[in-house]
Design an enzyme around this catalytic site. Structure first.
Site, PDB file in Angstrom:
ATOM      1  N   LYS A  64      32.887  13.532  10.984  1.00  0.00           N
ATOM      2  CA  LYS A  64      32.473  14.832  11.537  1.00  0.00           C
ATOM      3  C   LYS A  64      33.099  15.966  10.718  1.00  0.00           C
ATOM      4  O   LYS A  64      34.300  15.943  10.428  1.00  0.00           O
ATOM      5  CB  LYS A  64      32.936  14.884  12.997  1.00  0.00           C
ATOM      6  CG  LYS A  64      32.520  16.085  13.801  1.00  0.00           C
ATOM      7  CD  LYS A  64      33.018  15.921  15.240  1.00  0.00           C
ATOM      8  CE  LYS A  64      32.589  17.064  16.141  1.00  0.00           C
ATOM      9  NZ  LYS A  64      33.069  16.860  17.534  1.00  0.00           N
TER      10      LYS A  64
ATOM     11  N   SER B  53      29.184  17.712  20.296  1.00  0.00           N
ATOM     12  CA  SER B  53      29.285  18.339  18.992  1.00  0.00           C
ATOM     13  C   SER B  53      29.300  17.342  17.830  1.00  0.00           C
ATOM     14  O   SER B  53      29.171  17.732  16.674  1.00  0.00           O
ATOM     15  CB  SER B  53      30.552  19.213  18.933  1.00  0.00           C
ATOM     16  OG  SER B  53      31.730  18.450  19.107  1.00  0.00           O
TER      17      SER B  53
ATOM     18  N   SER C 158      31.487  15.366  23.647  1.00  0.00           N
ATOM     19  CA  SER C 158      31.039  15.513  22.261  1.00  0.00           C
ATOM     20  C   SER C 158      30.949  14.217  21.472  1.00  0.00           C
ATOM     21  O   SER C 158      30.358  14.200  20.396  1.00  0.00           O
ATOM     22  CB  SER C 158      31.952  16.495  21.518  1.00  0.00           C
ATOM     23  OG  SER C 158      31.773  17.793  22.015  1.00  0.00           O
TER      24      SER C 158
END
Length: 530
Positions: A131, A206, A230
């Site tokens: 990420k 996210s 997330s």
């Protein structure tokens, strides 16, 4: 006892502001397009259908080279990423060089052979994705902020460093929402990430770039983080496994935005992958010196566990009703558990869950132990410069001049509506729910709960139901470990899924349940073949 009139007016005001803003967004925004395709093509290289555990073994045994594996994933990324927009910056050339070094190391290894390599470098030669909010040396580290477009990480985040030391090879970094604070991975720097099962659907947030890349068969495993769902929402929407662990086990250092106030208590970094057998060994590596606290080596006998099922949050006015296909999928899990394991799954109602969003929002706004409040979101949007003024940013957005997304502007505007002290009623509801779950789960209990009320929504539809994430967010406030598990596909060909929850430090129970569910329901499905 219930919410006061002032508190109800505050929530009503926030909801009204969000509704107006998102109606404007829907009217003024162009519709996302991704060409004529509706989903990604099927996986054709058999190397892409092996777990990280299997790949590491084959590389050590010289059945396949690391260069072959890394190249196979580069080829797949180049095939599907133009459709998905999941990987936002690659390091393919460096990854191939590192893979070649791995292959030379294996050729030269003389002491202890494969077993020694497995002990010392359990992920040797296996590629991964990360990420973009985590620092990966030499890679962008912006969390989608236009003002950080040229910022490169100078060092690795600790969790990335642990994985590299175990022999894993990063392929690149993946998309997030702006500042990681939304349930769709969309920002003005990198654009919109799409779902591999249906390109007109969200990949979530996210950790949506991770979820999309993994779900599309273009990564072996990835690094995600979770403060309100997330990891779990993207894993659900993209049909993969993910684990939000007990807080303070895996390091959260080296990621943006930094935690403030009480937020570190609710944030968890964890693994995301297509195959359940990878969760435990990768979590163990990511936990570093704290891994022993989870007793991951202790065997788990599922027949001796107590299982509980909660089908919905009890009817909160802030969340949508749970899709009937999700409820049916959870019932099928209950039926299989009872038939296969001989256990009795008890269905429950937990009335405090109805206040899930308000509890999460309240605790996210609490000050730290020294009384320092969390950093305002509008200040984070300013990234070291002047604090963003949300009303002016909204005007700029309507004129096409803002460098921020509507989701971020809406969050900053809603933050302006906060006033007064935390609700004692909500504090009491959280404490009651925590006591209830501790007594219920103990050291041998597992709870089943939906991850979200809908199947993967179409792009930007979350803007109209912004509080549906409370199905995941409430458990961040409670600090419980959760494994998100795929449960096959819906009639529309979209992933179904379920959260598997245990009490603190009992992560091994949810991980063992995930292994069972993968065998019972098939785990990840190739979206190109669905």
């Amino acid at each position: 006892m219930a919410l006061s009139l002032l508190e109800r007016l505050q929530v009503w005001f926030m909801s009204a502001v969000m509704a107006v803003l998102y109606a404007l967004f829907w009217l003024l925004s162009p519709r996302p397009t991704a060409g004529s395709s509706t989903k990604v093509p099927p996986v054709t290289n058999p190397l892409l259908k092996l777990s990280a555990t299997q790949l590491a073994k084959k590389i050590r045994q010289r059945e396949v080279s690391s260069v072959e594996v890394v190249q196979a994933y580069i080829d797949r990324i180049q095939e599907v990423n133009p459709l998905l927009n999941a990987l936002v910056k690659d390091r393919f050339s460096a990854a191939l060089q590192e893979a070649a070094q791995v292959d030379r190391l294996i050729e030269e290894e003389t002491e202890g052979g494969e077993e020694a390599l497995a002990e010392r470098l359990p992920l040797l030669g296996v590629p991964l994705s990360v990420k973009e909010s985590f620092a990966v040396q030499g890679m962008p580290h912006s969390t989608g902020l236009v003002s950080r477009a040229k910022v490169l990480a100078s060092v690795d985040a600790p969790v990335v460093s642990y994985l590299k030391r175990a022999g894993a090879i990063p392929l690149g970094v993946t998309n997030t929402p702006e500042l990681c604070m939304w349930s769709e991975s969309h920002n003005r720097l990198y654009g919109l990430t799409r779902n591999p099962y249906s390109l007109d659907r969200t990949a979530g947030g996210s950790s949506g770039g991770e979820g999309s890349l993994l779900g599309g068969g273009a990564s072996v495993f990835g690094v995600g983080s979770d403060i309100g769902g997330s990891i779990r929402m993207p894993c659900y929407f993209n049909g993969i496994f993910g684990h939000k662990g007990t807080p303070y086990i895996v390091s959260n250092e080296g990621q943006l935005p930094p935690s403030s106030g009480r937020q570190e208590d609710f944030l968890s970094t964890g693994p995301m992958c297509r195959y359940a057998e990878d969760l435990l060994p990768i979590l163990k590596i990511m936990a570093g010196p704290n891994a022993h606290k989870l007793s991951l080596s202790e065997p788990v006998d599922l027949k001796k566990l107590r299982f509980f099922s909660v089908p919905h949050d009890g009817g909160s006015p802030y969340t949508s009703p749970v899709d009937k296909q999700l409820i049916q999928a959870q019932r099928k899990v209950v039926e299989r558990l009872e038939a296969d394991l001989g256990v009795k799954v008890q269905e429950l109602r937990l009335p405090e869950l109805k206040y899930g969003y308000q509890i999460w929002e309240t605790f996210m706004g609490l000050p730290d132990k020294d009384g320092k409040p969390p950093q305002p979101f509008a200040e984070l949007m300013g990234e070291g410069g002047s604090t963003v003024w949300p009303p002016w940013e909204l005007v700029k957005w309507m004129l096409g001049r803002s460098s921020h997304t509507m989701a971020s502007i809406g969050l900053a505007l809603s933050e302006m509506a906060h006033f007064g002290k935390p609700s004692q009623f909500l504090l009491q509801q959280k404490e009651a729910l925590e006591r209830h779950l501790e007594e219920l789960l103990g050291s041998d209990g597992v709870l089943l709960y939906p991850p979200y009320p809908h199947l993967a929504p179409k792009h930007h539809h979350q803007l109209f139901r912004p509080f549906n994430f409370s199905y995941t967010g409430i458990f961040n406030v409670l600090g419980l470990p959760i494994t998100q598990c795929p449960l096959g596909l819906s009639r529309e060909g979209l992933p179904l899924g379920m959260q598997v929850i245990s009490w603190k430090l009992q992560d091994r129970l949810t991980l063992a349940t995930a292994l069972y569910l993968e065998k019972a329901f098939g785990g990840w499905r190739d979206p190109g073949e669905s």
